[in-house]
Design a protein around this motif. Structure first.
Motif, PDB file in Angstrom:
ATOM      1  N   PHE A  21       5.387   0.784  11.640  1.00  0.00           N
ATOM      2  CA  PHE A  21       6.214   0.945  10.448  1.00  0.00           C
ATOM      3  C   PHE A  21       5.283   1.155   9.263  1.00  0.00           C
ATOM      4  N   ALA A  22       5.741   1.976   8.336  1.00  0.00           N
ATOM      5  CA  ALA A  22       4.928   2.157   7.123  1.00  0.00           C
ATOM      6  C   ALA A  22       5.824   2.055   5.899  1.00  0.00           C
ATOM      7  N   LEU A  23       5.410   1.224   4.938  1.00  0.00           N
ATOM      8  CA  LEU A  23       6.135   1.117   3.677  1.00  0.00           C
ATOM      9  C   LEU A  23       5.239   1.638   2.562  1.00  0.00           C
ATOM     10  N   LEU A  74       1.316  -1.208   4.930  1.00  0.00           N
ATOM     11  CA  LEU A  74       1.986  -1.621   3.707  1.00  0.00           C
ATOM     12  C   LEU A  74       1.183  -1.220   2.476  1.00  0.00           C
ATOM     13  N   ASP A  75       1.825  -0.473   1.587  1.00  0.00           N
ATOM     14  CA  ASP A  75       1.177  -0.139   0.306  1.00  0.00           C
ATOM     15  C   ASP A  75       1.522  -1.233  -0.701  1.00  0.00           C
ATOM     16  N   VAL A 100      -0.866  -4.519   7.847  1.00  0.00           N
ATOM     17  CA  VAL A 100      -2.139  -3.940   7.390  1.00  0.00           C
ATOM     18  C   VAL A 100      -1.901  -3.311   6.020  1.00  0.00           C
ATOM     19  N   VAL A 101      -2.645  -3.806   5.067  1.00  0.00           N
ATOM     20  CA  VAL A 101      -2.464  -3.311   3.702  1.00  0.00           C
ATOM     21  C   VAL A 101      -3.238  -2.017   3.525  1.00  0.00           C
ATOM     22  N   ALA A 119      -2.449 -10.964   5.410  1.00  0.00           N
ATOM     23  CA  ALA A 119      -2.649  -9.578   5.846  1.00  0.00           C
ATOM     24  C   ALA A 119      -3.589  -9.550   7.053  1.00  0.00           C
ATOM     25  N   SER A 120      -3.315  -8.641   7.983  1.00  0.00           N
ATOM     26  CA  SER A 120      -4.188  -8.508   9.159  1.00  0.00           C
ATOM     27  C   SER A 120      -5.346  -7.563   8.885  1.00  0.00           C
TER      28      SER A 120
END
Lengths: 154, 754
Positions: A21-23, A74-75, A100-101, A119-120
């Motif tokens: 997933f990407a935000l 994640l942004d 993952v940021v 965060a990983s």
């Protein structure tokens, strides 16, 4: 869920089919992500708002583990929301989902704060399709084949 | 010594043990068991029986007075004579009978020979009172007193003494027979009239030495039968100190009368009349007039002193006002204080002044050498009691035990300006002997060991090295300046704190703006870069060679902009990231920086030599960033004919070309910074470019020369140095190359790590 999703989310039980997933609110960043994941034939779903992401996560909450995302990109820089607060909420509500940021400028203060909140990984967004491709390949390989199927690096 | 308890102060010499001037201070004047040789006395117990007497009492009252009752001798019990004046005819003369209750108990009845005294001239008394009442200044009053008292009481000479705060005296008015020498202006030391004599004057305002030619009459037995010494201090013809008698005799004085001038509870002065050729035998009536004169002069002196003090205070405060006006208008306290040096000097009537604020000082007028001023201020810092503001020294030599040479300067008045040590205004006064009044040092004559000449020479030794005493008005005005400055300093520090806070807020805002702006710039930048890639991938084949070249240029410029934006972000984040200070070893920091530049070191064959190691306190990440930048520059800007070689040394500001100039915290109480110097053998920085190289995005060479770069590395490095309470600057290196000096405050270990 973004209409830009180009990969069909897997409903199977195999790790290799679970999507990332990407935000990210940036259309440009989402488009390069989708392009390189698609080119690598890696499943991914992208979201432009936190609500969309949370809705999809809720929807999948009671499904088989194979329906859950393998990891989340994640942004932290999002309009009207504090990225670190988002991270905190996600890590609390979905403790088994590795987050993952992806940061536009991963400076040490922000990096440290993200790790403290669970965060990983913290990765600076690269420039250019080639760099993105390399990043996507490495990330997906790690979470699909190296890391444990569930759980998050702490 | 004050009027009430002086008798209990110190140990007095027993009567008769006096021998030299040095004994004066211990002479028990009030216990001398004798009267002047111009009368008789009997001492009577509670049963009215005589327990002691003078030999002259026997002559006047009968051979065997001891044991007789006063009633049988005088016609009435002694107790009836206390506080009264009676008359007795004996030996063909009229005698006054005066009784007094001694402090030790018994009544003393004195018989005084007053046969030479007659009625006072009434016009003389009226004229004196008129003159004293109409005098317009203290000087005029004292001159009138000298003239009027001499005329009224028929003295050959009248002196009026005035005593300083330290009880040294000066003859300030004189009236005399034309054939007598003038002593106007002569000064006497405080020992000239011993403290117990001064105390007695507060009790007995008029004191008459009736005849120095008549030997004192002892009161026997002494001590009294009960073993106590008779306190004779209330007696009209109490014997005076033999030293004083000899002193008068040496001046040819047969008799003297002294009228006390009392002001503010202390002996302010004396009106002293002398007869040279005859005794003085005043009646009680004459003495009462003398006491009235003493009271009138004292009252007038008090009123005039208060008025003159008010006038004087007004003048001093006008000077103070000028100083404060200048301070208010000036940008700095130091500048304001020294804007009107005349006012600053005049406000305490000084000849020189030193103003020292925050390690800087200015001097005006006559002051000791700089080294002496330094030592005096150091001593003031150590001497001043906690919370003290004003320190008065009238003899620097005594204050410093003679260890300080200050030339003609003898006294100082100092006010501390702040709680910090070393901030003072110090005013100076010269030695008093150097003033005109001491120009005529006459000797009064004679080789007698108790002569006035001897007394004068003792005084001269005492006043050497002393200044004219600082007056209370001057001390108060100096203290007032200090208080007013405190308010100014407080207001300025408040304003400064507000400015600093506003500046900090503005800087924070600027940092935040730069950070957000740079951060937000990167997103579209990445988009441009990525979309150019998309375009090239998806449509490169139809764009042709020229089209693809344009895409390449777009990518290159986008990448360049990303580098600049990253540099801006780095710069802004320095101010946003709290310092994490910890003890660090310089050699370890250099090793870590070398690791970051290992690739380039390998390519260039560069070597690093750490000559001095050092334990510093600072933020490891940031200091490594500085050193990495300096090492990286040493290799980027290497000389084409030399293999890069970097030498790291440790020194002080004094080892650099800049020295202490421009070091903002150069104050005595702040330790100097560490200075880490990184010298290379590269192409160097031209002298006229050594400031410019620290400007952000400023490049001395073409963009792609020497490996490119953002042009912000040194700007960031300097900002890190500044965050460490220090600075970063570059100097030339003999033989070619540059030396970058990184100064770091030594106080960082006092800052708790966040």
């Amino acid at each position: 869920m973004s209409s830009e999703s180009e990969a069909e989310p897997s409903t199977g039980g195999r790790t290799s089919d679970r999507p990332a997933f990407a935000l990210d609110d940036s259309e440009a960043d989402r488009s390069v992500l989708l392009r390189v994941y698609h080119r690598l034939r890696l499943p991914i779903l992208s979201f432009s708002t936190l609500d969309e992401l949370l809705g999809e996560l809720d929807r999948r909450e009671n499904l088989h583990v194979d329906e859950l995302p393998l990891y989340l990109l994640l942004d932290l820089s999002m309009p009207d929301v504090d990225g670190l607060s988002v991270l905190q909420v996600l890590c609390a509500r979905h403790p088994t989902l590795p987050a993952v940021v992806l940061s536009g400028s991963a400076r040490s203060g922000e990096r440290d704060a993200a790790y403290r909140l669970g965060a990983s990984g913290v990765i600076e967004k690269p420039l250019g399709v080639a760099a993105w491709t390399e990043l996507a390949r490495g990330l997906d390989h790690y979470w699909r084949h190296v890391a444990q199927p569930v759980g998050r690096l702490r | 010594m004050n009027a009430t308890d002086w008798r209990s102060d110190g140990a007095f010499l027993a009567p008769g043990e006096m021998s030299t001037l040095d004994d004066c201070e211990r002479e028990a004047l009030h216990l001398m068991p004798a009267i002047q040789g111009v009368g008789a006395a009997i001492v009577v117990d509670d049963d009215d029986r005589v327990i002691a007497r003078t030999a002259s009492a026997g002559d006047l009252l009968g051979a065997d007075v001891l044991g007789a009752t006063a009633a049988s001798l005088l016609g009435a019990p002694a107790v009836e004579s206390v506080g009264r004046v009676g008359a007795l005819q004996r030996s063909g003369r009229s005698w006054e009978v005066r009784g007094v209750r001694s402090r030790t108990g018994p009544i003393v009845v004195e018989l005084l020979d007053v046969h030479l005294d007659g009625p006072l001239p009434t016009d003389g008394l009226a004229g004196l009172i008129s003159d004293l009442s109409s005098a317009r200044s203290v000087d005029e009053l004292l001159r009138s007193a000298a003239t009027g008292v001499r005329r009224l009481l028929g003295f050959d000479r009248v002196w009026v003494y005035r005593f300083d705060r330290d009880d040294a005296g000066e003859i300030v008015a004189e009236d005399r027979r034309d054939d007598l020498e003038s002593f106007l202006g002569l000064r006497f030391g405080e020992g000239d009239i011993p403290a117990q004599a001064r105390a007695l004057y507060l009790e007995e305002r008029v004191r008459v030495v009736r005849d120095t030619a008549a030997p004192a009459e002892p009161i026997l037995p002494a001590p009294l039968p009960d073993g106590r010494w008779l306190d004779t201090s209330g007696l009209a013809i109490r014997a005076v100190s033999p030293i004083h008698v000899r002193y008068l005799r040496n001046m040819g004085v047969r008799a003297s009368a002294s009228l006390a001038i009392v002001h503010g509870g202390r002996l302010w002065g004396l009106i002293s009349g002398h007869l040279h050729d005859r005794p003085s035998l005043p009646s009680a009536e004459t003495e009462r007039v003398a006491r009235a004169i003493s009271d009138l002069v004292s009252m007038q002196v008090g009123a005039m002193e208060r008025a003159e003090a008010a006038d004087r205070r007004l003048i001093l405060e006008q000077h103070l006002g000028r100083v404060l006006a200048a301070v208010g208008a000036a940008e700095s306290i130091l500048g304001g204080l020294t804007d009107d040096p005349d006012a600053l000097l005049s406000m305490v009537d000084s000849v020189g002044v030193v103003v020292r604020v925050a390690g800087r000082h200015r001097t005006f007028g006559m002051v000791p050498s700089t080294a002496a001023v330094d030592r005096l201020i150091g001593r003031l810092d150590r001497t001043m009691p906690p919370g003290g503001v004003v320190h008065v020294v009238e003899s620097i030599a005594e204050w410093t035990d003679g260890s300080e040479r200050t030339g003609e300067i003898a006294g100082l008045l100092a006010v501390s300006l702040a709680r910090d040590v070393g901030n003072w205004i110090v005013w100076f006064r010269p030695e008093q002997l150097s003033q005109a009044r001491w120009g005529d040092r006459r000797s009064l004559h004679d080789h007698d060991r108790l002569s006035p000449a001897g007394s004068f020479s003792i005084h001269a030794a005492e006043v050497a090295g002393r200044c004219h005493p600082w007056q209370s008005a001057e001390i108060e005005v100096a203290s007032g300046l200090r208080s007013a400055l405190g308010t100014v300093v407080f207001q300025r520090s408040e304003q400064l704190a507000r400015n600093v806070e506003a500046l900090r807020a503005a800087n924070d805002e600027l940092d935040r703006f730069a950070y957000v702006a740079a951060h937000d710039l990167k997103e579209p930048l990445r988009g441009i870069f990525n979309y150019v890639d998309f375009l090239r991938e998806d449509h490169g084949d139809v764009l042709g060679e020229a089209g693809n070249a344009l895409l390449d240029s777009t990518s290159r410029l986008s990448r360049r902009m990303a580098v600049l934006v990253d540099a801006l972000l780095d710069y802004a984040s320095i101010g946003r990231t709290p310092l994490r200070v910890e003890p660090l070893r310089l050699s370890a920091l250099v090793d870590e920086a070398a690791d970051w530049t290992a690739t380039r070191m390998g390519q260039t064959g560069a070597t690093i030599e750490v000559v001095d190691d050092l334990r510093v306190v600072g933020d490891r990440v940031q200091l490594v960033q500085v050193l990495t930048n300096l090492l990286s520059n040493a290799m980027k800007y290497r000389h084409p004919d030399r293999v890069p070689h970097v030498v790291v040394t440790v020194g002080g500001l004094g080892d650099t070309e800049r020295g202490w100039d421009g070091w903002p915290q150069h104050q005595a109480d702040i330790p100097p910074p560490w200075v880490i110097s990184v010298a290379d053998n590269g192409i160097g920085v031209p002298a006229d470019q050594r400031t410019a190289v620290f400007e952000v995005f400023r490049r001395l060479h073409g963009r792609d020369e020497y490996g490119g770069g953002s042009g912000a590395g040194l700007t960031i490095a300097r900002r890190i140095a500044e965050r460490h309470g220090g600075d970063l600057w570059v100097e030339g290196r003999p033989g070619g190359g540059s030396v970058f000096h990184l100064a770091i405050s030594r106080l960082l270990d006092e800052v708790p790590a966040p």
